[in-house]
Design a protein around this motif. Structure first.
Motif, PDB file in Angstrom:
ATOM      1  N   ASN A   1      -0.237 -11.136 -16.456  1.00  0.00           N
ATOM      2  CA  ASN A   1      -1.029 -12.308 -16.071  1.00  0.00           C
ATOM      3  C   ASN A   1      -2.430 -12.000 -15.561  1.00  0.00           C
ATOM      4  OD1 ASN A   1       0.823 -14.552 -16.608  1.00  0.00           O
ATOM      5  ND2 ASN A   1       2.129 -13.592 -15.077  1.00  0.00           N
ATOM      6  N   GLY A   2      -3.013 -10.911 -16.021  1.00  0.00           N
ATOM      7  CA  GLY A   2      -4.418 -10.644 -15.703  1.00  0.00           C
ATOM      8  C   GLY A   2      -4.688 -10.058 -14.343  1.00  0.00           C
ATOM      9  N   PHE A   3      -3.676  -9.505 -13.685  1.00  0.00           N
ATOM     10  CA  PHE A   3      -3.888  -8.841 -12.405  1.00  0.00           C
ATOM     11  C   PHE A   3      -3.902  -7.330 -12.622  1.00  0.00           C
ATOM     12  CE2 PHE A   3      -1.972 -12.898 -11.312  1.00  0.00           C
ATOM     13  CZ  PHE A   3      -2.758 -13.333 -10.259  1.00  0.00           C
ATOM     14  N   GLY A   4      -4.774  -6.639 -11.907  1.00  0.00           N
ATOM     15  CA  GLY A   4      -4.773  -5.193 -12.054  1.00  0.00           C
ATOM     16  C   GLY A   4      -5.964  -4.556 -11.354  1.00  0.00           C
ATOM     17  N   PRO A   5      -5.823  -3.329 -10.884  1.00  0.00           N
ATOM     18  CA  PRO A   5      -4.555  -2.600 -10.865  1.00  0.00           C
ATOM     19  C   PRO A   5      -3.581  -3.185  -9.841  1.00  0.00           C
ATOM     20  CG  PRO A   5      -6.220  -1.392  -9.656  1.00  0.00           C
ATOM     21  CD  PRO A   5      -6.925  -2.559 -10.285  1.00  0.00           C
ATOM     22  N   VAL A   6      -2.286  -2.946 -10.067  1.00  0.00           N
ATOM     23  CA  VAL A   6      -1.245  -3.373  -9.134  1.00  0.00           C
ATOM     24  C   VAL A   6      -0.698  -2.117  -8.466  1.00  0.00           C
ATOM     25  CG1 VAL A   6       0.987  -4.507  -8.860  1.00  0.00           C
ATOM     26  CG2 VAL A   6      -0.648  -5.384 -10.544  1.00  0.00           C
ATOM     27  N   LEU A   7      -0.884  -2.040  -7.153  1.00  0.00           N
ATOM     28  CA  LEU A   7      -0.441  -0.869  -6.390  1.00  0.00           C
ATOM     29  C   LEU A   7       0.656  -1.269  -5.418  1.00  0.00           C
ATOM     30  CD1 LEU A   7      -4.000   0.475  -5.530  1.00  0.00           C
ATOM     31  CD2 LEU A   7      -2.546   1.206  -7.426  1.00  0.00           C
ATOM     32  N   SER A   8       1.402  -0.280  -4.959  1.00  0.00           N
ATOM     33  CA  SER A   8       2.501  -0.566  -4.050  1.00  0.00           C
ATOM     34  C   SER A   8       2.640   0.509  -2.982  1.00  0.00           C
ATOM     35  CB  SER A   8       3.811  -0.669  -4.844  1.00  0.00           C
ATOM     36  OG  SER A   8       4.922  -0.609  -3.992  1.00  0.00           O
ATOM     37  N   VAL A   9       2.887   0.074  -1.758  1.00  0.00           N
ATOM     38  CA  VAL A   9       3.225   0.978  -0.651  1.00  0.00           C
ATOM     39  C   VAL A   9       4.385   0.354   0.114  1.00  0.00           C
ATOM     40  CG1 VAL A   9       0.914   1.975  -0.405  1.00  0.00           C
ATOM     41  CG2 VAL A   9       1.503  -0.103   0.869  1.00  0.00           C
ATOM     42  N   SER A  10       5.019   1.167   0.971  1.00  0.00           N
ATOM     43  CA  SER A  10       6.220   0.671   1.638  1.00  0.00           C
ATOM     44  C   SER A  10       6.046   0.408   3.129  1.00  0.00           C
ATOM     45  CB  SER A  10       7.379   1.659   1.431  1.00  0.00           C
ATOM     46  OG  SER A  10       7.033   2.931   1.939  1.00  0.00           O
ATOM     47  N   THR A  11       4.886   0.784   3.694  1.00  0.00           N
ATOM     48  CA  THR A  11       4.679   0.575   5.134  1.00  0.00           C
ATOM     49  C   THR A  11       3.285   0.014   5.420  1.00  0.00           C
ATOM     50  OG1 THR A  11       3.739   2.779   5.554  1.00  0.00           O
ATOM     51  CG2 THR A  11       6.153   2.579   5.643  1.00  0.00           C
ATOM     52  N   VAL A  12       3.147  -0.568   6.600  1.00  0.00           N
ATOM     53  CA  VAL A  12       1.848  -1.073   7.048  1.00  0.00           C
ATOM     54  C   VAL A  12       0.869   0.085   7.194  1.00  0.00           C
ATOM     55  CG1 VAL A  12       0.628  -2.086   9.026  1.00  0.00           C
ATOM     56  CG2 VAL A  12       2.704  -3.172   8.155  1.00  0.00           C
ATOM     57  N   GLY A  13       1.341   1.209   7.710  1.00  0.00           N
ATOM     58  CA  GLY A  13       0.477   2.378   7.886  1.00  0.00           C
ATOM     59  C   GLY A  13      -0.144   2.836   6.575  1.00  0.00           C
ATOM     60  N   GLU A  14       0.697   2.913   5.531  1.00  0.00           N
ATOM     61  CA  GLU A  14       0.199   3.314   4.203  1.00  0.00           C
ATOM     62  C   GLU A  14      -0.813   2.294   3.679  1.00  0.00           C
ATOM     63  OE1 GLU A  14       3.458   5.368   1.525  1.00  0.00           O
ATOM     64  OE2 GLU A  14       4.349   3.709   2.657  1.00  0.00           O
ATOM     65  N   ALA A  15      -0.506   1.017   3.895  1.00  0.00           N
ATOM     66  CA  ALA A  15      -1.392  -0.054   3.411  1.00  0.00           C
ATOM     67  C   ALA A  15      -2.754   0.029   4.093  1.00  0.00           C
ATOM     68  CB  ALA A  15      -0.751  -1.413   3.675  1.00  0.00           C
ATOM     69  N   LYS A  16      -2.765   0.264   5.397  1.00  0.00           N
ATOM     70  CA  LYS A  16      -4.031   0.366   6.132  1.00  0.00           C
ATOM     71  C   LYS A  16      -4.863   1.538   5.624  1.00  0.00           C
ATOM     72  CE  LYS A  16      -2.685  -1.827  10.496  1.00  0.00           C
ATOM     73  NZ  LYS A  16      -2.418  -1.619  11.941  1.00  0.00           N
ATOM     74  N   ARG A  17      -4.193   2.672   5.377  1.00  0.00           N
ATOM     75  CA  ARG A  17      -4.916   3.851   4.877  1.00  0.00           C
ATOM     76  C   ARG A  17      -5.498   3.589   3.497  1.00  0.00           C
ATOM     77  NH1 ARG A  17      -0.702   6.388   7.665  1.00  0.00           N
ATOM     78  NH2 ARG A  17       0.607   6.588   5.826  1.00  0.00           N
ATOM     79  N   LEU A  18      -4.742   2.904   2.659  1.00  0.00           N
ATOM     80  CA  LEU A  18      -5.224   2.607   1.305  1.00  0.00           C
ATOM     81  C   LEU A  18      -6.428   1.668   1.345  1.00  0.00           C
ATOM     82  CD1 LEU A  18      -3.107   2.093  -1.832  1.00  0.00           C
ATOM     83  CD2 LEU A  18      -4.901   0.440  -1.339  1.00  0.00           C
ATOM     84  N   LEU A  19      -6.390   0.690   2.255  1.00  0.00           N
ATOM     85  CA  LEU A  19      -7.486  -0.284   2.343  1.00  0.00           C
ATOM     86  C   LEU A  19      -8.775   0.326   2.884  1.00  0.00           C
ATOM     87  CD1 LEU A  19      -5.621  -3.494   3.569  1.00  0.00           C
ATOM     88  CD2 LEU A  19      -6.569  -3.057   1.308  1.00  0.00           C
ATOM     89  N   VAL A  20      -8.678   1.478   3.525  1.00  0.00           N
ATOM     90  CA  VAL A  20      -9.885   2.180   3.978  1.00  0.00           C
ATOM     91  C   VAL A  20     -10.644   2.723   2.773  1.00  0.00           C
ATOM     92  CG1 VAL A  20     -10.716   4.237   5.186  1.00  0.00           C
ATOM     93  CG2 VAL A  20      -8.986   2.783   6.247  1.00  0.00           C
ATOM     94  N   ASP A  21      -9.896   3.154   1.759  1.00  0.00           N
ATOM     95  CA  ASP A  21     -10.487   3.824   0.598  1.00  0.00           C
ATOM     96  C   ASP A  21     -10.890   2.891  -0.536  1.00  0.00           C
ATOM     97  OD1 ASP A  21     -10.166   6.312   1.800  1.00  0.00           O
ATOM     98  OD2 ASP A  21      -8.112   6.494   1.057  1.00  0.00           O
ATOM     99  N   ARG A  22     -10.287   1.721  -0.596  1.00  0.00           N
ATOM    100  CA  ARG A  22     -10.593   0.839  -1.729  1.00  0.00           C
ATOM    101  C   ARG A  22     -10.481  -0.631  -1.350  1.00  0.00           C
ATOM    102  NH1 ARG A  22      -6.770   2.512  -6.310  1.00  0.00           N
ATOM    103  NH2 ARG A  22      -7.827   0.822  -7.378  1.00  0.00           N
TER     104      ARG A  22
END
Length: 200
Positions: free
Chosen positions: A36-57
């Motif tokens: 349905n036109g979404f991408g990239p689709v990424l996945s993490v399992s914790t809030v900590g991982e999500a916060k670290r990922l959002l720092v970089d992108r």
């Protein structure tokens, strides 16, 4: 990172981060998003991982399947929404009213589990439309602020030319316009140069 869907070739595709402790939910969302036109689709399992990922992108849409193993996820959702992410929060049915009340003022959508594919997709499309509208408003506001700043600088430069070179207002205006044209730069650059010269 548990899952990464193929990058959509569309430039308008929205990037998505799924935050879920359970792989079943990740698979459910990924299957819904991929065609349905979404991408990239990424996945993490914790809030900590999500916060670290959002720092970089930069991520356009966050899907948070509460509770997470290291945190419920509501405070993270509010923080992400305040920084411009579209957020869709999934909670147990009995928690829906209480959680919605706390997060709705931040533009966060909340859905109760179990949830149907059409409802999730509808909510996602609403988030995408809202995010694009906000982006357009931000760009328009930024453009207006830039124009207002240019006008302020040009007016200041004209006053300095009138004061130091005894020009009339029309002469000062023409001088700035001509210098900008001759140098192939914006009036703002000429105004800044004049201010630097006479107002130091």
């Amino acid at each position: 990172m548990a899952y990464a869907a193929p990058h959509s070739p569309e430039k308008t595709a929205c990037s998505v981060l799924i935050v879920s402790s359970g792989q079943k939910a990740v698979s459910f969302f990924a299957e819904l998003l991929q065609p349905n036109g979404f991408g990239p689709v990424l996945s993490v399992s914790t809030v900590g991982e999500a916060k670290r990922l959002l720092v970089d992108r930069e991520i356009d849409i966050l899907l948070i399947n509460t509770p997470l193993s290291d945190d419920f996820g509501m405070d993270f959702a509010v923080d992400a929404a305040s920084k411009g992410c579209g957020v869709l929060l999934f909670v147990k049915a009995e928690q829906l009213d209480a959680v919605s009340l706390k997060v709705e003022n931040y533009g966060i959508l909340t859905l109760a589990r179990p949830v149907s594919r059409p409802l999730v997709y509808q909510a996602l499309k609403l988030l995408v439309a809202t995010r694009r509208r906000l982006r357009a408003l931000e760009e328009k506001t930024s453009s207006l602020q830039s124009k207002m700043e240019e006008i302020r600088l040009v007016n200041r430069a004209k006053l300095l030319l009138m004061e130091h070179l005894k020009m009339s207002e029309p002469e000062a205006h023409r001088t700035i316009e001509k210098r900008a044209m001759d140098a192939c730069v914006k009036r703002r650059a000429i105004a800044e140069s004049i201010i630097k010269t006479y107002d130091s």
